[in-house]
Each structure stands twice: as C-alpha cells, then as structure tokens.
Design a protein around this motif. Structure first.
Motif: not given
Length: 115
Positions: A77-105
């Motif tokens: 029930t949060k605001s639209r700005l909050y939803k899109y901001s947090v979702s963008t952070c989750v998406t960027l965090g996913t890419v960064i996490l994948w890249y870091v794990v791939a490099l570690l492997l």
C-alpha cells in the motif's frame, strides 16, 4: 485451563483474522484481496528476468527471488514513487549480486572461464 472467552481473546491478539462469533464458535475472516497490478507494473516487476537470459541457473535463481520481491512490493500500500524506487533497487541489486557471485565462482573454480 483457559475458558473459551480467554482463548478467543488470546487468539485474536495473535492473529487479527480470527474473530469470535456471537454464538461462541470461531471464524477466520477472508484475507484482504490483493491489489491488482497494471500492465506496466507487471513489466517493471519482471525486469529482473533479464538476468536469467545472461546469467544461467544462478541468474535464474536471483531473478526468481527478485521478481517475487518486486510483486510483493507492487502489491503493498506504499506510494507509487516508493514502489518504483525500491523495485529499481531490487533489480539493480540482482544484477550486481549475480555479477559478484559469478566472479567469485570464476575465482574459486578457474576452469569455469571461457578460453
């Protein structure tokens, strides 16, 4: 031993969906209907699936977790700005996490590098 009224009071404090009927029996109320998402919200929430395309199984795991998190964010029930901001952070965090794990492997298992 607790009386039925004490038990009902204790249970209603723990779970607000449980209510006491006047005749003394218990009922569980229906959960609130989830907010329906629009087409663009589905698209935005599913953006982490792009990691699946480039990331293989590890990318697929991270993408599935991120998409699940994004859908929960957009149904909040949060605001639209909050939803899109947090979702963008989750998406960027996913890419960064994948890249870091791939490099570690690749560091841990040097045979994984493409020649």
């Amino acid at each position: 031993m607790k009386t039925p009224d004490e038990f009902a009071r204790m249970m209603s404090e723990k779970d607000p969906n449980i209510g006491k009927r006047p005749e003394g029996s218990f009922t569980i109320s229906q959960p609130k209907e989830q907010q329906k998402l629009g087409g663009f919200e589905y698209f935005w929430a599913a953006l982490p699936l792009l990691v699946l395309v480039i990331g293989g199984a590890i990318g697929g795991l991270f993408a599935a977790l991120a998409v699940t998190a994004n859908f929960a964010i957009f149904r909040s029930t949060k605001s639209r700005l909050y939803k899109y901001s947090v979702s963008t952070c989750v998406t960027l965090g996913t890419v960064i996490l994948w890249y870091v794990v791939a490099l570690l492997l690749m560091v841990i298992f040097p045979g994984l590098k493409h020649h």
